[in-house]
Design an enzyme around this catalytic site. Sequence first.
Site, PDB file in Angstrom:
ATOM      1  N   GLU A 160       0.273   4.123  -3.241  1.00 38.56           N
ATOM      2  CA  GLU A 160      -0.424   2.894  -2.859  1.00 38.56           C
ATOM      3  C   GLU A 160      -1.051   3.053  -1.485  1.00 38.56           C
ATOM      4  O   GLU A 160      -2.175   2.592  -1.234  1.00 38.56           O
ATOM      5  CB  GLU A 160       0.547   1.717  -2.889  1.00 38.56           C
ATOM      6  CG  GLU A 160      -0.106   0.340  -2.706  1.00 38.56           C
ATOM      7  CD  GLU A 160      -0.118  -0.169  -1.271  1.00 38.56           C
ATOM      8  OE1 GLU A 160      -0.611  -1.283  -1.043  1.00 38.56           O
ATOM      9  OE2 GLU A 160       0.361   0.562  -0.359  1.00 38.56           O
ATOM     10  N   GLU A 161      -0.310   3.708  -0.602  1.00 36.48           N
ATOM     11  CA  GLU A 161      -0.782   3.845   0.779  1.00 36.48           C
ATOM     12  C   GLU A 161      -1.981   4.788   0.906  1.00 36.48           C
ATOM     13  O   GLU A 161      -2.618   4.844   1.956  1.00 36.48           O
ATOM     14  CB  GLU A 161       0.357   4.331   1.682  1.00 36.48           C
ATOM     15  CG  GLU A 161       1.583   3.413   1.718  1.00 36.48           C
ATOM     16  CD  GLU A 161       1.328   2.083   2.414  1.00 36.48           C
ATOM     17  OE1 GLU A 161       0.176   1.828   2.817  1.00 36.48           O
ATOM     18  OE2 GLU A 161       2.278   1.294   2.546  1.00 36.48           O
ATOM     19  N   ASP A 189       4.887  -7.072  -2.824  1.00 31.90           N
ATOM     20  CA  ASP A 189       4.632  -6.060  -1.791  1.00 31.90           C
ATOM     21  C   ASP A 189       4.955  -6.667  -0.434  1.00 31.90           C
ATOM     22  O   ASP A 189       4.277  -7.591   0.012  1.00 31.90           O
ATOM     23  CB  ASP A 189       3.160  -5.640  -1.858  1.00 31.90           C
ATOM     24  CG  ASP A 189       2.852  -4.428  -0.996  1.00 31.90           C
ATOM     25  OD1 ASP A 189       3.700  -4.032  -0.194  1.00 31.90           O
ATOM     26  OD2 ASP A 189       1.741  -3.891  -1.142  1.00 31.90           O
ATOM     27  N   HIS A 278       3.860  -0.226   9.139  1.00 31.46           N
ATOM     28  CA  HIS A 278       3.304   1.133   9.159  1.00 31.46           C
ATOM     29  C   HIS A 278       3.762   1.936  10.373  1.00 31.46           C
ATOM     30  O   HIS A 278       3.043   2.809  10.846  1.00 31.46           O
ATOM     31  CB  HIS A 278       1.771   1.093   9.082  1.00 31.46           C
ATOM     32  CG  HIS A 278       1.265   0.852   7.696  1.00 31.46           C
ATOM     33  ND1 HIS A 278      -0.063   0.996   7.364  1.00 31.46           N
ATOM     34  CD2 HIS A 278       1.896   0.490   6.551  1.00 31.46           C
ATOM     35  CE1 HIS A 278      -0.230   0.718   6.077  1.00 31.46           C
ATOM     36  NE2 HIS A 278       0.958   0.408   5.559  1.00 31.46           N
ATOM     37  N   ASP A 293      16.240 -12.767   0.008  1.00 34.02           N
ATOM     38  CA  ASP A 293      17.023 -13.517  -0.978  1.00 34.02           C
ATOM     39  C   ASP A 293      16.155 -14.530  -1.712  1.00 34.02           C
ATOM     40  O   ASP A 293      16.188 -14.643  -2.944  1.00 34.02           O
ATOM     41  CB  ASP A 293      18.182 -14.213  -0.263  1.00 34.02           C
ATOM     42  CG  ASP A 293      19.252 -14.723  -1.217  1.00 34.02           C
ATOM     43  OD1 ASP A 293      19.228 -14.352  -2.411  1.00 34.02           O
ATOM     44  OD2 ASP A 293      20.117 -15.484  -0.770  1.00 34.02           O
ATOM     45  N   ASP A 297      14.847 -14.182  -5.837  1.00 37.69           N
ATOM     46  CA  ASP A 297      15.130 -15.255  -6.793  1.00 37.69           C
ATOM     47  C   ASP A 297      13.844 -15.759  -7.437  1.00 37.69           C
ATOM     48  O   ASP A 297      13.834 -16.135  -8.613  1.00 37.69           O
ATOM     49  CB  ASP A 297      15.869 -16.396  -6.108  1.00 37.69           C
ATOM     50  CG  ASP A 297      17.314 -16.048  -5.780  1.00 37.69           C
ATOM     51  OD1 ASP A 297      17.825 -15.040  -6.311  1.00 37.69           O
ATOM     52  OD2 ASP A 297      17.939 -16.769  -4.980  1.00 37.69           O
TER      53      ASP A 297
END
Length: 471
Positions: A160-161, A189, A278, A293, A297
């Site tokens: 992806e980078e 992401d 980065h 968290d 969920d």
Amino acid sequence: MQKLLVAALGTALAAGALIAQGNVATAAESPDISVTNTKAHLDQLQSIATSNGGNRYTGRPGYKASADYVKAKLDAAGYTTTLQSFSTSAGTSYNVIAEWPHGDANHVVMTGSHLDSVSAGPGINDNGSGSAGVLETALAYAASGQTPRNRLRFGFWGSEELGLLGSKYYVNNLPAAERDKIELYLNFDMIASPNPGYFVYDDNPAGNGARDDLVSYFTGKSVQTEFIDVQGRSDHAAFRSLGIPTAGTFSGAEETKTSAQAAKWGGTAGQAFDPCYHRSCDTISNLDLTSLDRQIDAIGYMIWTYAQKDYTGGPPPAGDNLLQNPGFESGTANWTGTSGVITSNTGRPARTGTWKAWLQGNGRSSTENIGQAVTIPASATASALSLWIRIDSAETTSSTVYDTVKVQVVNGSTTTTLATYSNLNKSTSYVQKTLDLSPYKGKTVTVKFVGQEDSSLQTSFVIDDVAVTAS
């Protein structure tokens, strides 16, 4: 996440879901995905980076070790997995593709995240956080005993980078007929930024239904969100370019948190959402576990919900629907609640036939409800509630919830809110929603719709073609 400017389009929802009277339980639409287990995956990714030159960059040993770790976990859980290799300027990279071998293979709900880091550091927030969250949710689904209506597929993207290379390679090598089977792609992401925000993708109109479901989920948890135009910044772009509906969440990168955002979300105004974006300091210490968290969920909620979504274009056959008079064509028969809500009034169209449930639209403070008792067989392996809803509103705000309708289940003395929709979810046509009822197998419960409106400016919540199914 690729380094591009991201422009927030403004507040999508304010907190303010109204709490119903009585004992309100935790929403039953999905499990509480374990943040402890997710953090353990991140510890492993950190360990992999530490043992391999401090990063998990494409073409280097740390990336392949990361892909092997994810694949081994999914293999052990019963997924059908593929390690898809492809060439890049930095060397060979890999996508991990995992499919749950149940559900209709003609209707695929896909969720993904990029697994690689930049060369400067281990990439624990960018994007170990999204990958660990998607991985743990996939493992939780496998362990849940759910039987999905649709086929669930998960992608962990390489490179992806380097320009979204892994996701582009995947979609470009799918036959057209297989692309057409993908009903939705969800992307996660950077979901644990240390100075977090709660952003929901808003750059693909085809995905607005999923976008709105994410917003409704967070609103139900009293978490405000903002829409963000992610453009080509992450892996959903490859799917969006093919016309596939996409949505996702993001907790912020190099952009500076404003004072208004700090007032909503806490944290520090004037600082980046992720000061280690980065950089070598994007380590296991560079996480906000509360954000992690909440976000995992939300991933669970979306997977549990869309696993059961009916993509066939209509309600199930009458013989398969546990509700009586589900389309309201027999008027109020089998339904209880506020007089006048079930109507053939032509002021708002029914989805099918002439009758529907029209909650609110009064332009004054009021509460209305309808409900029906239903018994869900103990022998069912899965159960779902589906409904079609059309929302129009005279409210002009794009940020504040004034009027709501809640989808609830009453089980004895406990009332559980499965979903909340508001004036912010207005649409020009009916949209289908599907919610999980599996926790109520073997019980007789009441499915209930509760509308509440403030003192001015109407919002109409029109519901039709409701179904409760069990399989």
